[in-house]
Scaffold this motif. Structure first.
Motif, PDB file in Angstrom:
ATOM      1  N   MET A   1       0.838  -1.180   0.000  1.00  0.00           N
ATOM      2  CA  MET A   1       0.000   0.000   0.000  1.00  0.00           C
ATOM      3  C   MET A   1       0.881   1.240   0.000  1.00  0.00           C
ATOM      4  SD  MET A   1      -3.297   1.027   2.320  1.00  0.00           S
ATOM      5  CE  MET A   1      -2.628   0.551   3.863  1.00  0.00           C
ATOM      6  N   SER A   2       1.941   1.231   0.787  1.00  0.00           N
ATOM      7  CA  SER A   2       2.798   2.413   0.853  1.00  0.00           C
ATOM      8  C   SER A   2       3.538   2.627  -0.468  1.00  0.00           C
ATOM      9  CB  SER A   2       3.771   2.313   2.013  1.00  0.00           C
ATOM     10  OG  SER A   2       4.633   1.219   1.842  1.00  0.00           O
ATOM     11  N   MET A   7       4.252   5.978  -5.267  1.00  0.00           N
ATOM     12  CA  MET A   7       4.215   6.192  -6.720  1.00  0.00           C
ATOM     13  C   MET A   7       3.224   7.282  -7.100  1.00  0.00           C
ATOM     14  SD  MET A   7       4.698   2.553  -8.652  1.00  0.00           S
ATOM     15  CE  MET A   7       4.499   3.412 -10.196  1.00  0.00           C
ATOM     16  N   LEU A   8       2.081   7.283  -6.421  1.00  0.00           N
ATOM     17  CA  LEU A   8       1.087   8.329  -6.691  1.00  0.00           C
ATOM     18  C   LEU A   8       1.643   9.705  -6.346  1.00  0.00           C
ATOM     19  CD1 LEU A   8      -2.427   7.094  -5.563  1.00  0.00           C
ATOM     20  CD2 LEU A   8      -1.810   8.101  -7.745  1.00  0.00           C
ATOM     21  N   TYR A  30      -5.933   7.675 -11.954  1.00  0.00           N
ATOM     22  CA  TYR A  30      -7.197   7.164 -11.430  1.00  0.00           C
ATOM     23  C   TYR A  30      -7.039   5.694 -11.023  1.00  0.00           C
ATOM     24  CZ  TYR A  30     -12.049   5.708 -11.142  1.00  0.00           C
ATOM     25  OH  TYR A  30     -13.240   5.187 -10.706  1.00  0.00           O
ATOM     26  N   GLY A  31      -6.423   4.887 -11.873  1.00  0.00           N
ATOM     27  CA  GLY A  31      -6.203   3.478 -11.578  1.00  0.00           C
ATOM     28  C   GLY A  31      -5.378   3.278 -10.323  1.00  0.00           C
ATOM     29  N   GLN A  32      -4.320   4.068 -10.164  1.00  0.00           N
ATOM     30  CA  GLN A  32      -3.479   3.960  -8.975  1.00  0.00           C
ATOM     31  C   GLN A  32      -4.244   4.392  -7.730  1.00  0.00           C
ATOM     32  OE1 GLN A  32      -0.386   2.531  -8.871  1.00  0.00           O
ATOM     33  NE2 GLN A  32      -0.957   2.014 -10.960  1.00  0.00           N
ATOM     34  N   SER A  33      -5.092   5.405  -7.873  1.00  0.00           N
ATOM     35  CA  SER A  33      -5.900   5.859  -6.741  1.00  0.00           C
ATOM     36  C   SER A  33      -6.878   4.776  -6.297  1.00  0.00           C
ATOM     37  CB  SER A  33      -6.683   7.118  -7.110  1.00  0.00           C
ATOM     38  OG  SER A  33      -5.811   8.154  -7.463  1.00  0.00           O
ATOM     39  N   VAL A  34      -7.515   4.141  -7.263  1.00  0.00           N
ATOM     40  CA  VAL A  34      -8.449   3.061  -6.944  1.00  0.00           C
ATOM     41  C   VAL A  34      -7.706   1.905  -6.274  1.00  0.00           C
ATOM     42  CG1 VAL A  34      -9.976   1.301  -7.955  1.00  0.00           C
ATOM     43  CG2 VAL A  34     -10.121   3.677  -8.712  1.00  0.00           C
ATOM     44  N   THR A  35      -6.515   1.593  -6.771  1.00  0.00           N
ATOM     45  CA  THR A  35      -5.698   0.541  -6.167  1.00  0.00           C
ATOM     46  C   THR A  35      -5.364   0.890  -4.719  1.00  0.00           C
ATOM     47  OG1 THR A  35      -4.733  -0.041  -8.296  1.00  0.00           O
ATOM     48  CG2 THR A  35      -3.527  -0.734  -6.344  1.00  0.00           C
ATOM     49  N   LEU A  39      -6.555  -1.253  -1.477  1.00  0.00           N
ATOM     50  CA  LEU A  39      -5.575  -1.818  -0.545  1.00  0.00           C
ATOM     51  C   LEU A  39      -5.834  -1.342   0.883  1.00  0.00           C
ATOM     52  CD1 LEU A  39      -2.323  -1.502  -2.668  1.00  0.00           C
ATOM     53  CD2 LEU A  39      -3.462  -3.625  -1.998  1.00  0.00           C
ATOM     54  N   PHE A  40      -6.183  -0.070   1.019  1.00  0.00           N
ATOM     55  CA  PHE A  40      -6.498   0.472   2.330  1.00  0.00           C
ATOM     56  C   PHE A  40      -7.719  -0.222   2.926  1.00  0.00           C
ATOM     57  CE2 PHE A  40      -9.069   3.424   4.830  1.00  0.00           C
ATOM     58  CZ  PHE A  40      -8.204   3.657   5.888  1.00  0.00           C
TER      59      PHE A  40
END
Length: 169
Positions: A1-2, A7-8, A30-35, A39-40
């Motif tokens: 998650m970290s 990366m974001l 957007y994809g990285q934010s959703v990921t 994960l959170f």
């Protein structure tokens, strides 16, 4: 998650971290934010799940799982397992779902299939022998359970599928 969060942060700070020739698209962000959010949420769900099990009950459940997996050819009854672990049957079944994310029988069955896959891949034993050792009186019932777990027949794995990668299903 970290790592995803890092990366974001780097991608959003395009002025210093990324060369101008490699800007990140809004779809990638957007994809990285959703990921990151998923994960959170998963981490939080896992933390909540195990927090509801006391330390004492967690130890009892681990002991119960160890006892359950002692002999993969024959599972102890639920009442026997509950009595030996010092838990009521409802607390035992609820605790298995919370701590191991599976039912009592599901944990037993999953471990049997992992053992079967390992023995089949060694190529030294017959399918019938493995099925019998794991408590199956009928080879077709074993084959059905194996196919449900891994998506292939046990005989296919035994007859040359050693190079194939099989997940846990």
């Amino acid at each position: 998650m970290s790592a995803t969060a890092h990366m974001l942060a780097l991608a959003m700070d395009q002025g210093t971290s990324l060369p101008p020739a490699q800007p990140r698209s809004s779809l990638w962000l957007y994809g990285q934010s959703v990921t990151l959010v998923s994960l959170f949420l998963q981490a939080r769900q896992d933390a909540e799940c195990t927090c509801r099990v006391s330390h004492t009950d967690r130890q009892r459940l681990v002991r119960a799982r160890d006892r359950l997996l002692e002999d993969l050819g024959k599972a102890p009854s639920l009442s026997e397992l509950a009595r030996e672990s010092g838990l009521s049957q409802p607390k035992l079944t609820r605790g298995f779902r919370q701590l191991f994310s599976n039912s009592v029988y599901g944990v037993f069955q999953q471990m049997r299939m992992i053992q079967a896959r390992s023995r089949l891949m060694s190529g030294e034993e017959s399918v019938m022998r493995i099925a019998s050792d794991l408590g199956y009186a009928n080879a077709s019932h074993f084959a059905t359970a194996f196919r449900k777990q891994f998506g292939i027949n046990p005989s296919m794995l035994k007859n040359g599928g050693r190079g194939k990668s099989l997940g846990a299903g």
